[in-house]
Design an enzyme around this catalytic site. Structure first.
Site, PDB file in Angstrom:
ATOM      1  CE  LYS A 132      -3.580   2.484   2.521  1.00 48.53           C
ATOM      2  NZ  LYS A 132      -4.418   2.570   3.741  1.00 48.53           N
TER       3      LYS A 132
ATOM      4  CB  SER B  85      -6.982   4.909   2.571  1.00 48.92           C
ATOM      5  OG  SER B  85      -6.257   4.336   3.635  1.00 48.92           O
TER       6      SER B  85
ATOM      7  CB  SER C 251      -7.818   2.688   5.864  1.00 49.72           C
ATOM      8  OG  SER C 251      -8.172   4.051   5.901  1.00 49.72           O
TER       9      SER C 251
END
Length: 487
Positions: free
Chosen positions: A90, A165, A189
């Protein structure tokens, strides 16, 4: 037959779960080159449609690294369960040689010189970093879009939001562009995109996965790295790899997660169903029904599920949360605002967080901290009666990806860009681990939803056992995969 082995379709390595793939590599049934080739073929074919992986390394480099892993196996060297597995990090995490952009065009050229600690640990277990996964700018909001890379589409319907996210990580995992995925969680997230893409996502207890390097090590405990997986055993394996103490991180947890051979069962588990917090949360139609359906299946398997009133003031918690969030988000935005022309190129939600924090006093922060302490105490009292607290993992179904965020839910106006994600803040603010597990689909059968289970602080191992028990209970539900896009 092992359910993960049953996942395999023909000779396609990408159809295997991560641990099944690991066993096949170690047994020399599959070479690391074959695995990398299969994943790269799928990435090149599907990623242009979903936009989940960004800054992908060149094929020739990745295949050369796969060959090196095969040569190690030929010499009897085995790095660990991730030996030869492709992994995309990520874009909040640092992976040496790759840009760390945080989804911000102003940071497009910021190449990492060292790995984040959890990346170091995954590499030590044998993974090959192939690129990064997409995220919203600065990780703000649970919808993965930015002006640098564009929008990530949901794995089940790319016209819908992937969540965020960790949206790129979730979609890459659900579409089998990766065998397992890492992400991070501040306000859902890991949990929200897992729920919206029919995956397991786990927010660990603070300190379980130490964050390093970071500019501040004492107050910044709301965000944490963690795992996402299609299978419960893969989720547990990745969390064990990521976690463990490190002397450079003063508030990390000193205990380690051991291999748990206990049979997983839901029998006797006490679950308090918080629902919509007595009407406080605006929730889109059908979501509570799906979550309650999952809880009924748990009850049929022996769990004791009871409705539970919050016992705290959600409005007070929300106000305290806003203070903490602004205090922690604003410095990162401020650092980028120092660059020429930045204010005109940063999304308005990031500017709102930054500007709202200006003038925030220490006294105000301490009042919010006191409110947080009172909330934490009430949550602990709940855990005296219940093993787990349950909430929906999202308050809306995956929405149109052309929206930046939902302005209204069930006729109620959202007063901030993240009010529609409020259900996820309670685990974060209580310092508690939380699991998103696949709960079901909307009435069309196209859009997934997750159930959020919150355990007492440091009870991460309980959530891993519950994930395994749920997987054993509903194999048909968890076997569902997103539609295969046409060639």
């Amino acid at each position: 037959m092992d359910p993960k082995e049953a996942e395999r379709s023909g000779d396609d390595p990408t159809a295997l779960g991560a641990l099944s793939l690991s066993r096949a590599i170690r047994a020399r049934e599959l070479s690391c080159r074959e695995v990398m080739q299969a994943y790269l073929e799928r990435i090149h074919r599907l990623n242009p449609r979903f936009n989940a992986i960004v800054n992908l390394a060149p094929d020739e480099l990745l295949l050369r690294q796969a060959d090196e892993r095969d040569a190690e196996l030929a010499r009897g060297q085995w790095r660990g369960w991730m030996h030869g597995l492709p992994q995309a990090i990520k874009d909040t995490g640092q992976a040496a040689g790759f840009p760390t952009t945080w989804g911000c065009e102003l940071l497009a050229g910021m190449t990492a010189r060292e790995d984040s600690l959890y990346v170091t640990r995954m590499k030590a277990a044998g993974c090959i970093v192939i690129g990064k996964t997409n995220m919203p700018e600065f990780g703000l909001g649970s919808h993965t879009y930015n002006s640098l890379f564009g929008t990530t589409g949901n794995a089940w319907d790319p016209s819908r939001s992937a969540g965020g996210s960790s949206g790129g990580a979730a979609v890459a995992l659900a579409q089998r562009l990766l065998p397992v995925a890492d992400g991070s969680d501040f306000m859902g997230s890991l949990r929200n995109p897992a729920g919206w893409n029919h995956l397991f996502g786990l927010r660990p207890s603070p300190g379980r996965v130490p964050g390093w390097p970071r500019p501040e090590l004492y107050v910044s405990q709301l965000g944490t790295d963690g795992p996402m997986a299609r299978h419960a055993a893969d989720l547990a394996a990745l969390l064990r790899t990521q976690s463990g103490p490190d002397p450079r991180v003063p508030l990390c947890l000193s205990d380690t997660l051991s291999e748990d051979d206990e049979p997983s069962s839901l029998s006797g588990l006490r679950i308090g169903w918080l629902g919509d917090l007595g009407g406080h949360l605006a929730v889109e139609a059908g979501i509570l029904d799906v979550c309650e359906g999952a809880l009924r299946r748990m009850a049929a398997a022996g769990a004791r599920v009871e409705p539970l009133s919050p016992g705290f003031s959600p409005a007070t918690v929300w106000d305290a949360w806003l203070v903490w969030r602004r205090a922690l988000v604003a410095p990162g935005v401020a650092a980028v605002l120092a660059l020429p022309g930045a204010r005109e190129r940063i999304k308005p939600e990031a500017l709102w967080e930054h500007d709202s924090a200006q003038g925030l006093s220490f006294a105000e922060f301490m009042r919010a901290s006191a409110a947080r302490g009172q909330f934490h105490g009430q949550m602990l009292r709940h855990f005296e009666r219940f093993d787990l607290l349950a909430l929906p993992v999202a308050q809306v179904w995956p929405f149109d990806a052309s929206q930046d965020w939902p302005r209204e839910i069930a006729g109620r106006t959202m007063d901030t860009y993240h009010r529609w994600m409020e259900a996820t803040l309670y685990a974060t603010f209580a310092g508690a681990p939380a699991l998103s597990l696949p709960a079901g689909f909307d009435t069309t059968g196209r859009l997934p939803m997750g159930l959020q289970l919150i355990a007492a602080p440091r009870a991460d191992a309980l959530l891993l056992r519950v994930a395994a028990a749920w997987e054993a209970l509903v194999p048909d539900l968890l076997a569902r995969r997103p539609p295969e896009p046409a060639p």
